[in-house]
Design an enzyme around this catalytic site. Structure first.
Site, short mmCIF file in Angstrom:
data_model
loop_
_atom_site.label_atom_id
_atom_site.label_comp_id
_atom_site.label_asym_id
_atom_site.label_seq_id
_atom_site.Cartn_x
_atom_site.Cartn_y
_atom_site.Cartn_z
N ASN A 88 -34.94 -12.42 28.30
CA ASN A 88 -34.49 -13.47 27.41
C ASN A 88 -35.71 -14.21 26.86
OD1 ASN A 88 -33.40 -15.72 26.18
ND2 ASN A 88 -32.04 -16.26 27.88
N CYS A 101 -31.53 -21.82 23.38
CA CYS A 101 -31.44 -20.42 22.95
C CYS A 101 -30.79 -20.26 21.58
CB CYS A 101 -30.71 -19.58 24.00
SG CYS A 101 -31.69 -19.36 25.49
N HIS A 144 -27.66 -12.82 20.95
CA HIS A 144 -28.71 -13.39 21.79
C HIS A 144 -28.78 -12.58 23.08
CE1 HIS A 144 -31.21 -16.06 23.98
NE2 HIS A 144 -30.26 -16.48 24.80
#
Ligand code: UT7
Length: 348
Positions: free
Chosen positions: A285, A115, A255
């Site tokens: 996500n 990520c 994020h």
């Protein structure tokens, strides 16, 4: 003195299909209420076309950037694609994207830090501009997370979505641009979030497929505990190192893994949620795409010189923070958009 790298255009692409929490309820034993409360997610986008991979979305986002900047793909020197879901183990997805968009004078490679892939890629790309080696670098974050999700696993399937975002980096012509950044890694966290098979330790076999080892494996609580601390730590570090107070910050760009993690980072920075880019409810996500998707969505609200703090955390463990002074002037179109928002807000 080194040159400074600046983001001079942003673009995005999200697939049309919307996978809602209500549809998730039909796939696994879950409830929309549980998903919203624990993660902040209401829906996510899915690239349904099985013949298309991350390069398709990456190319669309890149073309969006080129169009907005009004330049030819032939002007691009380097293409970096941040992804954990490459089209193939090799060649690099970036090679496929370069070909698709016509970046015939560029070289290209993929960068993978889970990520944190996009922020790692942005930091890497900035060095090519700062050194003077390149004039125009495309940094793209693209992930087709639906290709590595087990839609019978309620612990992971509810979290992820597909999407892509891209930015163009060029030399700054003023004091704005990428001012500071700090990247981190702690490889001892690897076991808490990983894809068990498909690499050189567990190559694909009948057994790895049967045992569902090509999907995401995550100990959510273990990841949550570290993420909540590290994302806030690095955001705070960026503020302290650059003598920024909460009042100086225009937006936190976090994020999008879990709304609760984002709230904790904002609280530590003393920044109200109105200054936080939050679209996890719409996209879930999207791994490498979360940061550029936020930048593209908030672009109409951003002013040249705005202070942004980017922060991220991912498998590895990897995490990083970046202090960016926004470099793109507001377009006439976005000024009209802002005016319309004011009119709607005050019901003129
Ligand atoms: O981007 C990369 C970084 N990734 C992350 O940062 C993700 C970090 N982790 C998280 O965001 C959270 O840990 C989750 C959203 C994944 C899970 O939230 P949680 O509050 O940590 O829940 P939990 O794992 O502690 O599970 C609580 C309960 C369990 O039931 P029991 O054992 O208490 O009876 C789970 O089995 O909730 C159950 N559960 C669910 N229930 C309904 C787990 N998933 C679901 C679900 N629907 N989808």
């Amino acid at each position: 003195m080194n040159k400074r790298a600046a983001i001079t255009a942003v673009g995005s692409y999200t697939p049309e299909y919307v996978l809602t929490n209500e549809e998730m309820e039909t796939l696994v034993d879950t409830s929309s209420e549980w998903i919203v409360t624990r993660s902040g997610i209401s829906e996510r986008r899915i690239l349904k076309d099985k013949t298309k991979g991350s390069s398709f979305m990456a190319s669309k986002a890149a073309e969006n950037v080129l169009e907005k900047r009004g330049i030819s793909p032939k002007e691009i020197d380097l293409v970096i694609v941040a992804t954990v879901t490459p089209d193939y183990p090799y060649p690099a997805t970036a090679n496929i994207v370069s070909d698709a968009i016509g970046a015939v004078n560029a070289w290209s490679f993929d960068l993978q830090a889970a990520c944190s892939s996009f922020i790692y890629a942005l930091q890497t790309a900035s060095k090519f501009i700062e050194s003077g080696a390149h004039k125009k670098v495309l940094v793209i974050g693209s992930d087709k997370m639906s290709s590595i999700i087990d839609y019978t696993d309620r612990r992971t399937s509810i979290l992820f979505g597909d999407g892509a975002g891209a930015v163009l980096l060029e030399e700054s012509t003023d004091e704005n641009g990428i001012i500071d950044a700090r990247m981190y890694v702690d490889g001892s966290g690897q076991k808490h979030l990983y894809q068990p098979a498909g690499g050189s330790v567990n190559p694909a076999s009948f057994d790895t497929v049967l045992n569902k080892q090509h999907f995401i494996s995550m100990d959510g609580q273990a990841v949550f505990k570290v993420a909540v601390t590290k994302m806030a730590d690095v955001a705070e570090e960026m503020m302290k190192r650059n003598n920024l107070t909460a009042d100086d910050i225009a937006f936190l760009v976090p994020h999008q893994a879990n709304k609760r993690i984002i709230e904790a980072a904002a609280e530590r920075m003393g920044v109200g949620m109105e200054k936080v880019m939050l679209n996890i409810h719409k996209y879930g996500n999207t791994t490498s795409a979360t940061l550029p998707l936020c930048l593209a969505e908030w672009e109409p609200q951003l002013k040249k010189g705005d202070n942004l703090i980017l922060t991220t955390f991912g498998a590895g463990f990897t995490w990083g923070g970046m202090y960016v002074k926004w470099s793109i002037s507001r377009s006439l179109e976005s000024l009209v958009f802002s005016l319309e928002s004011i009119v709607i807000q005050f019901n003129f």
